[in-house]
Design a protein around this motif. Structure first.
Motif, PDB file in Angstrom:
ATOM      1  N   LEU A 223       0.874  -1.173   0.000  1.00 42.96           N
ATOM      2  CA  LEU A 223       0.000   0.000   0.000  1.00 42.96           C
ATOM      3  C   LEU A 223       0.908   1.219   0.000  1.00 42.96           C
ATOM      4  N   TRP A 224       0.948   1.951  -1.128  1.00 41.40           N
ATOM      5  CA  TRP A 224       1.887   3.063  -1.263  1.00 41.40           C
ATOM      6  C   TRP A 224       1.484   4.232  -0.383  1.00 41.40           C
ATOM      7  N   LEU A 225       2.453   4.829   0.279  1.00 43.30           N
ATOM      8  CA  LEU A 225       2.209   5.955   1.181  1.00 43.30           C
ATOM      9  C   LEU A 225       2.490   7.292   0.512  1.00 43.30           C
ATOM     10  N   GLY A 226       2.743   7.293  -0.762  1.00 41.52           N
ATOM     11  CA  GLY A 226       3.009   8.502  -1.523  1.00 41.52           C
ATOM     12  C   GLY A 226       2.605   8.283  -2.967  1.00 41.52           C
ATOM     13  N   PRO A 227       2.766   9.314  -3.800  1.00 44.68           N
ATOM     14  CA  PRO A 227       2.316   9.220  -5.191  1.00 44.68           C
ATOM     15  C   PRO A 227       3.218   8.404  -6.099  1.00 44.68           C
ATOM     16  N   SER A 228       4.402   8.004  -5.622  1.00 44.04           N
ATOM     17  CA  SER A 228       5.311   7.226  -6.475  1.00 44.04           C
ATOM     18  C   SER A 228       5.909   6.100  -5.671  1.00 44.04           C
ATOM     19  N   SER A 229       6.704   5.263  -6.319  1.00 44.33           N
ATOM     20  CA  SER A 229       7.298   4.107  -5.661  1.00 44.33           C
ATOM     21  C   SER A 229       8.306   4.556  -4.622  1.00 44.33           C
TER      22      SER A 229
END
Length: 284
Positions: free
Chosen positions: A249-255
């Protein structure tokens, strides 16, 4: 008669104090640097921050001394990343410098209290917060016992790449270690493309290449795999075999920083996770 200091002077001194305070709170292990036996400076040294941000030591020293120098948004961005600033701290840095943030939504590697609370409430589902370099920044009780005894490791060793290639307890928990490590190395190579010049990444790569012949062999193949969900079989020495789905689950807009969880795919695996959680010692 009282003379007021110009606003620019006040900003420079506030910026200098802010940088020093943030530098002193970071341990070398957090950024992949060795501590050394004779370290007296609390946190990082100025030259270490300069190296991490790829700027000159003299220039960075002048910045902490509140000297009247020009600083570009790109350099501020590098310093913000080197000092592991969260989003609020990053905004404050650019405000003090009187500059526009070129990446206002940039990922921050810090773990907030609310995120730690989320990890706790996910138990017995194993979960952790991990950055793109595979450093494990925080984890809940079940994750701490899933693949190895995470609490027994030094912060510098809480890195999934290092554990997968160099920690026997971690390696023995993965049923198909050869395929798992091939995939991890391919993901790591894809992530490293955006961080080739960063010392912390280069230090981890050198450490892996020096220590693990298996890593050197896999790394030489130049394979690339994107980040995605994976089904894994994990054999825990305390509760046995589990069938789990690894999810990001990404915590920002990119990897970048992400919440990693291991969801059980059947009732038996769920029961074993509950047993593993129950084995954790009760906090005093």
């Amino acid at each position: 008669m009282t003379t007021m200091a110009p606003e620019t002077d006040v900003r420079r001194h506030e910026l200098a104090a802010f940088l020093r305070s943030r530098r002193e709170r970071i341990t070398p292990e957090q950024v992949g640097l060795p501590r050394g036996a004779r370290r007296r400076t609390p946190g990082l040294r100025r030259e270490e921050v300069a190296s991490l941000a790829a700027v000159g030591v003299t220039w960075y020293t002048w910045l902490e001394q509140a000297r009247e120098i020009q600083v570009s948004p790109q350099v501020l961005d590098a310093i913000a990343r080197a000092l592991l600033l969260d989003s609020s701290e990053r905004t404050h840095l650019f405000s003090l410098a009187g500059a526009s943030d070129p990446a206002p939504n940039a990922d921050c590697p810090s773990v907030t209290p609310s995120l730690r609370l989320m990890l706790e409430q996910l138990d017995p589902i194993p979960a952790c917060v991990m950055n793109s370099r595979y450093d494990i920044l925080a984890y809940n009780v079940t994750y701490g016992r899933l693949l190895c005894d995470m609490d027994a490791l030094s912060p510098a060793d809480r890195n999934c790449m290092w554990l997968a290639f160099c920690n026997e307890e971690f390696r023995s928990s993965l049923v198909d270690i050869t395929e798992a490590n091939r995939t991890m190395a391919a993901k790591f190579r894809a992530s490293m493309a955006s961080h080739l010049a960063e010392p912390a990444w280069k230090a981890l790569l050198k450490r892996l290449e020096t220590t693990s012949p298996e890593f050197r062999e896999v790394w030489a193949k130049h394979e690339i795999v994107d980040q995605g969900s994976r089904v894994k079989y994990i054999r825990n020495p305390h509760v046995g075999l589990m069938h789990l789905e690894h999810t990001n689950l990404w915590l920002g807009p990119s990897s970048g920083p992400r919440l990693v969880s291991y969801v059980p795919l059947n009732a038996d695996s769920r029961m074993r996770l509950e047993q593993l959680y129950a084995l954790a010692p009760v906090a005093a």
